[in-house]
Structure formats: C-alpha cells, structure tokens
Design a protein around this motif. Structure first.
Motif, PDB file in Angstrom:
ATOM      1  N   ARG A 119      13.176  42.368 -73.811  1.00 13.21           N
ATOM      2  CA  ARG A 119      12.100  42.823 -74.707  1.00 13.21           C
ATOM      3  C   ARG A 119      12.662  43.649 -75.855  1.00 13.21           C
ATOM      4  O   ARG A 119      12.218  43.531 -77.005  1.00 13.21           O
ATOM      5  CB  ARG A 119      11.076  43.630 -73.917  1.00 13.21           C
ATOM      6  CG  ARG A 119      10.247  42.805 -72.947  1.00 13.21           C
ATOM      7  CD  ARG A 119       9.322  43.695 -72.128  1.00 13.21           C
ATOM      8  NE  ARG A 119       8.462  42.938 -71.229  1.00 13.21           N
ATOM      9  CZ  ARG A 119       7.680  43.484 -70.313  1.00 13.21           C
ATOM     10  NH1 ARG A 119       7.666  44.810 -70.173  1.00 13.21           N
ATOM     11  NH2 ARG A 119       6.926  42.741 -69.539  1.00 13.21           N
ATOM     12  N   GLY A 120      13.645  44.507 -75.553  1.00 11.54           N
ATOM     13  CA  GLY A 120      14.242  45.317 -76.603  1.00 11.54           C
ATOM     14  C   GLY A 120      14.939  44.478 -77.641  1.00 11.54           C
ATOM     15  O   GLY A 120      14.777  44.690 -78.853  1.00 11.54           O
ATOM     16  N   MET A 121      15.724  43.508 -77.204  1.00  9.74           N
ATOM     17  CA  MET A 121      16.439  42.653 -78.144  1.00  9.74           C
ATOM     18  C   MET A 121      15.480  41.804 -78.966  1.00  9.74           C
ATOM     19  O   MET A 121      15.607  41.702 -80.200  1.00  9.74           O
ATOM     20  CB  MET A 121      17.414  41.745 -77.390  1.00  9.74           C
ATOM     21  CG  MET A 121      18.155  40.764 -78.292  1.00  9.74           C
ATOM     22  SD  MET A 121      19.353  39.784 -77.395  1.00  9.74           S
ATOM     23  CE  MET A 121      20.571  41.054 -77.038  1.00  9.74           C
ATOM     24  N   GLN A 122      14.511  41.195 -78.312  1.00 11.85           N
ATOM     25  CA  GLN A 122      13.610  40.283 -79.015  1.00 11.85           C
ATOM     26  C   GLN A 122      12.629  41.012 -79.916  1.00 11.85           C
ATOM     27  O   GLN A 122      12.047  40.399 -80.808  1.00 11.85           O
ATOM     28  CB  GLN A 122      12.933  39.353 -78.008  1.00 11.85           C
ATOM     29  CG  GLN A 122      13.932  38.411 -77.359  1.00 11.85           C
ATOM     30  CD  GLN A 122      13.340  37.376 -76.416  1.00 11.85           C
ATOM     31  OE1 GLN A 122      14.027  36.471 -75.979  1.00 11.85           O
ATOM     32  NE2 GLN A 122      12.068  37.489 -76.081  1.00 11.85           N
ATOM     33  N   SER A 123      12.483  42.322 -79.713  1.00  7.19           N
ATOM     34  CA  SER A 123      11.655  43.097 -80.643  1.00  7.19           C
ATOM     35  C   SER A 123      12.282  43.128 -82.030  1.00  7.19           C
ATOM     36  O   SER A 123      11.607  43.431 -83.016  1.00  7.19           O
ATOM     37  CB  SER A 123      11.475  44.532 -80.121  1.00  7.19           C
ATOM     38  OG  SER A 123      12.684  45.281 -80.225  1.00  7.19           O
ATOM     39  N   MET A 124      13.564  42.808 -82.113  1.00  6.72           N
ATOM     40  CA  MET A 124      14.266  42.759 -83.393  1.00  6.72           C
ATOM     41  C   MET A 124      14.239  41.366 -84.004  1.00  6.72           C
ATOM     42  O   MET A 124      14.870  41.117 -85.040  1.00  6.72           O
ATOM     43  CB  MET A 124      15.720  43.214 -83.208  1.00  6.72           C
ATOM     44  CG  MET A 124      15.878  44.632 -82.700  1.00  6.72           C
ATOM     45  SD  MET A 124      15.020  45.850 -83.739  1.00  6.72           S
ATOM     46  CE  MET A 124      15.836  45.609 -85.308  1.00  6.72           C
ATOM     47  N   GLY A 125      13.528  40.435 -83.382  1.00  4.38           N
ATOM     48  CA  GLY A 125      13.500  39.072 -83.886  1.00  4.38           C
ATOM     49  C   GLY A 125      14.769  38.308 -83.584  1.00  4.38           C
ATOM     50  O   GLY A 125      15.060  37.288 -84.218  1.00  4.38           O
TER      51      GLY A 125
END
Length: 749
Positions: free
Chosen positions: A172-178
């Motif tokens: 979730r943290g990584m994908q919050s950055m696109g």
C-alpha cells in the motif's frame, strides 16, 4: 526523461486503413475500466502483442499512437537497482542512479511493526518514482523453509501470518506513489539451488496454510497490481505459466485483477504462456535469460510466435484481450495516472527511514551479565574484529544488489559513536570474499589480505587481551553459496574459520560481543561461551550507524526473530526428513524447459519452523519471535471479550503490558491459537495476532488483539476449502513462541 502527459484530453493521430489521419481522443475523465475498454477497442493486433513482452532488459513497450508511454520495471525490494544498457547487463554509466539501500526484508519482518512496513514501501516508492520506474520487482514473501535457502534474506520469515501482516502495508505504501509492486516469487520458491529444475510436491493443505497466505494477503488486502511467477515448477508446470496457481487460485479464487509477470527467463513455452495465466513476459536474449542474439525480444514466446499462432488460427484473441486488458489496467494505475505525487531521491528522510527500520529490526539474541549496552565509562579500549565490520554489503547477492549513494560500515559507525571517548582498534580476524563487485558495480574496496587463518586469529587474540570490549562483526556475506540469489548455502556452519576465531576470543575476554550479519540462521556451537549475541541482518546504507545505536543503547533493541534458529540442520523438518534438495529424474517434456527435473517433496507438510520444533519437542537455539531488550516487561491480566464466538463474530483479548525496567523500550505481544481437539492433525499453536507497544520506564498500557474465524480455520483437503470446527480453543499470549506466559480458553459455536 519520459514524456509526461498533462492535458485532460490526449489527442494523437492514428493511421486508418485508407492511410488517412484520424485524431484519437482518450478521455481521462472516465472510470478506468471504461478507458480500458476504449483503448482496447482501438488497438491493432500488433499493438496488443507489443505490450505483453519486454522490449529491453527492464522495459516493455507502450502504445505511442494512443499516448501510452513505455513501462519501466526495476529491481529490487531493498532499493532501486542501478540502470543497465538497453540490451546489455553492462552499467549505463549514469551518475544519478545511486540510491538509499533499505534493510533487507528479513530485517523489516523482524521489526514486527506494520507501520514501518508502510514507511518502507512509501520511501522506496518515492525513490523509484524519481528514477522513472513504474514497477519495483518486490517485495518477496516466500517462506523460510530451510536455513540454507540462498534468498531467504529477501523474504519475510517462516510464518505465514507474520509475512501476510507485514507485506500488506509495504504494498500500500509503495502503490500510494503510483509505483506498482510486483510480489514475488509466486510460489513455492523456497530454495535457490536448481531453481529452474525443482518441481515441488506439496500437500494442498501445506500449500494453502503455509506457502500461499502472504500472496493471498498481498492480493486481497494489499491490492497488489502485479505478481511475479517463480522459476520452479508445481505439478510439473512452471510457475510462470501454471494453470493451478495462476488461473485457478490467483485469478480464479482470489479474483486478482492485476498483471502476472514472468521472472526473467521464466517463460518456456508459447502454448502454456497463452493458456496458463502469464500476462507479461520479461527476460533477456532469445530464451529470456542467457542465450541467443541481441535485441531478440520479438522472438519471445509471447511475441512473434504468439502473433503467428493467432494469424494461423491456432489461438483466438480471447486470452490475448484478457492479458492486454490487465496490462492497460496497470498502465492506468501507473504511467497514465495523473494523480502521481512528486518524489525525491536519497533524501535525509529516506536515510532516517532506513535507520529506524534497522534499529527496530536488529535482534538482541543473548545478553548474559548485561554486557550490553556498552558502558561508556568502562569502554576505554575497544577492539573490533571481523571482515564484516569493514565490508560493504549493499553490492552483491543477486538482483537485489545496489549502487548506493553511501553506506556506513560497522567500524565507522562505532568510531563515530564512541571514538571521542574510547580508543578503537581493529583486527581482521578472518578473510572471506574480497571481490566487491557485482554486475559492473564495484565497491572500490581493497580487502585483500594474504595472512593465514592462524596469523589472523593470533593477532585478534593478542589485541583482545588488552581490550575492555571485543566486538566481532562476522556472519555471512552476499557471495555465491551464502546469502545470494542462484545458490543455496552448502553448510549451516559459519564460513572462513569464524568458529575457531570466536572460540579463541572467548578464552581471553568476558566482554565479547558477537554481531552476526546474515539473512539466515547459522550454527553457534560456541553460544554458551559468548556473553552477547546480536543479529543485525543486511541493513543497508545505515548499517554501521544502526549497529552502533543498538550496541551503545542509543536504540533499545526491539526486534524479534521472524524464523526459528535451529541448533543443527537435523532440527529442521526439510532436513530431518531428507527431502531437501530432492531427487532427479529425466523428462521428455519440452514445455518443462529442462531435460532433467528434480522432484522435491515437502514431507514435513504444515510443520515448518516452530511448528516442527514444537511438534517434535526440539529446543531451538533461539525460538521464533524471540528477542531481548535493555529493559524488562511484564505481560499480565489476560481478559477476553467473550467466552464463546461464532463464525461471524470476533473475539478480543486484552493484556496489560508494563515496562518494569529503567529504559524506554518496546515489547511485542504475540497471540498464538491452539485447537484443543480437531479432526485433523494441527500444530501445537500458531501465530494469529501481535502488537508492538513502546513504553517509558514504569509506564503500562492495555493491548488489544482481535481475532475472527480465519484464525481458527484449517484448509480442508476433502472440500478444498477453509474449515473451522466447533469446540474448544486456547489463546496463548507471550513475547516469543517459546515464552507463552498467559492462556485462556474459548469455544467456537
């Protein structure tokens, strides 16, 4: 720099059949699924084939005619790998592709802190986005089945619940950055030697209870946008195109809507790739990995051979359209996502994150006579021993090898922390790997030393006699046959005569501190002779500072082991039952991608790690969940919200945790569940909840841990479904799997 689309309407020109130019408009105000339908309807057959295979070492093609930019992937789970040339493994020679190396994922798992997993993923996503990467090939969540596994340092330990809980916030943290995560290696990649040939034979129950839960959590809770298939086989089919694991489980049972990516060279057959769930084929050279001609990407199994198969009528476009639809969904989540935030590289906040994760992940395994933390008043002469105190560890280990902006060595971290008040000397002690190079990235270190083992040990012992503290930094490194992709360890013992060195040092000092750098457990026959033992992992750019933080007490250690530390290999189920590394057989199956296959049967079934040792009453060197502190805690007053629960209800357990010592610190409350009476064989207990709490001296806090029916269920092979049985259960609470101090009973009705 990649072209950035800023307009609300993308207008590009398309060539029609009669060679007239017609503007194509893709309305980015519409929902993603509608935009996917629109783009798919406009794509030619050649364009569809174009986007499902690599065009370079780490990229796949976009669709210029429709305004889709190329898609860029990159290793790895611990930091953004340096760039290589388009079709060569040589370094691209860039000056802005250095990175922050975050601790290896074994260290992250050892924090038992999901908040740090979220920070990790977000920080890495920021670095990736700045570098123009759309997908990071990680995290890895394969299960620690044997301590010889070469790639265990990239994974999150032996327990499926712990790995599941830690992987979700990372994604979730990584994908919050696109930036897309690509969870790997799906599945059953539990050892590295012969990874291209291993065909895993495992019960359905062990598959679903032990080896799949972290992947399932990544998909259903983490909403991962991509999954990478593993090199090995299951049911005699390669896991990069496997009808059971990909079509039936991942895309069927779990309703995964993302992209299945092949590991580099993990695809072996066009027909299986078309039909068995692979969406994007990556690799290099003709066969995807090692042989062929340059720029041969059109020869990939999902490239020209697939195109010819469609044109000849061998295949319809049904499977192709599903693959392309998934790829387009990935594009709209990443390269076509106009909500992507800004990012930065090698920022102080990233170094702070790396150090915080390392501080919390380092595990204090043993501390007799309170040798640690180092007493600055008594530490006037400190001797540091061992190659790992001076060796860079960010280079090497396989695809997770990095090119860092900086890396603080253990000896430098100690000198910075203690050098003003103590004289710090160094003795080599042993010589291991002095190469310092991987894939064109060089450490620049010259670690050559031609002295014999006897000479090195004699020097260290002589210096140790006059030292107030002796800190040996040893363990493994990222060389072949240690902690490294592609090979497993050949032995459980420490390499390079380190055992002899430790024994010799222990004879001349009662303040010996052994710091073990590794991603795996190692044999410790000298354990009872060494007062303090610290597990520091491969912890990246801030390694030296974090080790110094913990040894001096500036950081109170709070890490807990994510795997069982066996006394010997025979204490591990895979070795006790002699199922590792398997049995060779010949095969005529060309689709298998090898002339010989090695069948590896997981005879221990669900009994991995502490499940095995507890079933067989084996005392480990250090138990799963073990980790000491410089303060002390009490866990008391166990309460529960009810005595009974149903399959639709939840049950909360509450305990009071108090810091009974003199330093601020953290304790991790661990909840295990035992099925008192079941129709099938079940483990003595299984981790089903945990919570980490920080407390000041004298402070106490109530900690709640809630479970639901999933904590009570087992995988029923008869019905191929999860099942819980009415009856009596026990909740067991403590701070390690071998230190359960509270228990209560409840009933499922």
């Amino acid at each position: 720099m990649r072209h950035i689309i800023t307009s609300c309407l993308i207008a590009v020109c398309a060539m029609t059949a009669n060679a007239q130019q017609t503007p194509v408009y893709l309305d980015d105000t519409q929902p993603i699924e509608q935009r996917i339908d629109d783009a798919l309807s406009r794509m030619t057959l050649q364009e569809k084939i174009r986007v499902i295979h690599a065009q370079s070492k780490f990229s796949s093609a976009g669709i210029p005619r429709l305004g889709f930019p190329d898609f860029w992937t990159d290793d790895g789970p611990h930091g953004v790998r340096p760039d290589v040339l388009w079709d060569e493994w040589e370094q691209a020679g860039q000056t802005n592709d250095s990175c922050v190396a975050f601790p290896a994922l074994t260290c992250l798992a050892a924090t038992w802190n999901p908040d740090l997993a979220a920070l990790y993923g977000k920080s890495l996503g920021e670095e990736a986005l700045y570098r123009g990467k759309d997908m990071i090939l990680g995290p890895g969540v394969n299960i620690y089945r044997t301590p010889l596994g070469g790639r265990n340092f990239e994974y999150m330990g032996e327990d499926p619940y712990l790995a599941s809980t830690m992987v979700v916030p990372y994604i979730r943290g990584m994908q919050s950055m696109g930036v897309s995560s690509c969870v790997k290696h799906y599945c059953l990649n539990n050892d590295e030697e012969y990874r291209f040939n291993v065909n895993v034979i495992v019960s359905d129950r062990a598959l679903h209870e032990i080896y799949l839960p972290a992947f399932k959590a990544a998909v259903e809770q983490g909403k991962a946008w991509a999954i990478m298939g593993a090199y090995n086989l299951y049911k005699n089919e390669h896991n990069c195109h496997n009808q059971y694991t990909l079509n039936r489980i991942l895309k069927g049972d779990w309703a995964f809507d993302g992209v299945v990516v092949s590991d580099w060279g993990g695809c072996h057959d066009t027909d299986q790739a078309v039909k068995n769930g692979l969406d994007m084929e990556f690799g290099s050279w003709t066969n995807g990995l090692s042989a062929g001609t340059s720029n041969a990407y059109d020869n990939y199994y999902l490239a020209t051979p697939y195109l010819k198969g469609i044109k000849s009528g061998k295949y319809t476009t049904k499977e192709l359209d599903d693959k392309v639809r998934r790829v387009l969904r990935l594009f709209f989540r990443t390269t076509m996502n106009r909500q992507r935030p800004h990012s930065f590289l090698c920022s102080e906040s990233h170094y702070e994150a790396a150090r915080k994760i390392a501080d919390e992940g380092i595990v204090l395994l043993q501390n007799r006579n309170n040798v640690l933390p180092i007493d600055r008043n008594k530490a006037k002469r400190i001797l540091v021993v061992g190659e790992n105190a001076i060796k860079m560890m960010t280079v090497g280990g396989g695809s997770s090898s990095l090119k860092v902006q900086r890396e603080t060595l253990p000896i430098d971290g100690l000198r910075a922390k203690l050098g003003s008040s103590a004289e710090i000397d160094y003795a080599r002690g042993y010589v291991g790997d002095v190469t310092g190079e991987y894939n064109g990235v060089e450490t620049g270190q010259n670690l050559k030393d031609n002295r014999s083992a006897d000479q090195l040990i004699a020097e260290a012992v002589e210096k140790a006699k006059n030292a107030d503290y002796v800190i040996m930094v040893g363990g493994l490194n990222k060389s072949d046959y240690q902690d490294c992709e592609g090979h497993d360890r050949k032995q459980y013992e420490l390499p390079y005569d380190q055992n002899r060195l430790i024994e010799a040092l222990a004879k001349v000092t009662d303040r010996l501190i052994y710091v073990n750098v590794s991603g795996n457990a190692v044999a410790m026959p000298w354990k009872n002779k060494v007062p303090a033992i610290v597990q520091s992992w491969f912890i990246g750019s801030e390694a030296g500072n974090a080790i110094a933080d913990v040894l001096t007490g500036d950081a109170n250690p709070s890490g807990k082991l994510p795997f069982t530390w066996y006394g010997s290999l025979n204490d591990c189920g895979a070795h006790a039952l002699k199922t590792y590394p398997g049995t060779w057989r010949n095969t005529d199956d060309k689709a298998a991608g090898a002339d010989r296959i090695i069948d590896e049967e997981y005879k221990e079934g669900i009994y991995v790690g502490y499940r095995w040792t507890e079933k067989n009453r084996i005392k480990p060197t250090f138990a799963f969940g073990h980790g000491l502190s410089y303060t002390s805690f009490s866990i008391s007053d166990l309460r529960q919200s009810a005595k009974e629960m149903t399959r639709d209800s939840k049950l909360t357990f509450t305990v009071t945790v108090k810091n009974t010592g003199t330093k601020r610190g953290a304790e991790t409350v661990q909840l295990y569940v035992k099925d008192v009476k079941a129709s099938v064989d079940r483990p003595v207990k299984e981790l089903k909840g945990f919570k980490k709490v920080w407390l000041n001296p004298g402070e106490q806090q109530d900690v709640d841990i809630t479970i639901d029916n999933t904590a009570l269920a087992f995988y029923d092979e008869t019905s191929s479904s999860w099942k819980s049985e009415n009856g009596l259960f026990e909740a067991l609470i403590g701070n390690a799997s071998d230190n359960v101090t509270l228990k209560t009973r409840f009933t499922l009705k």
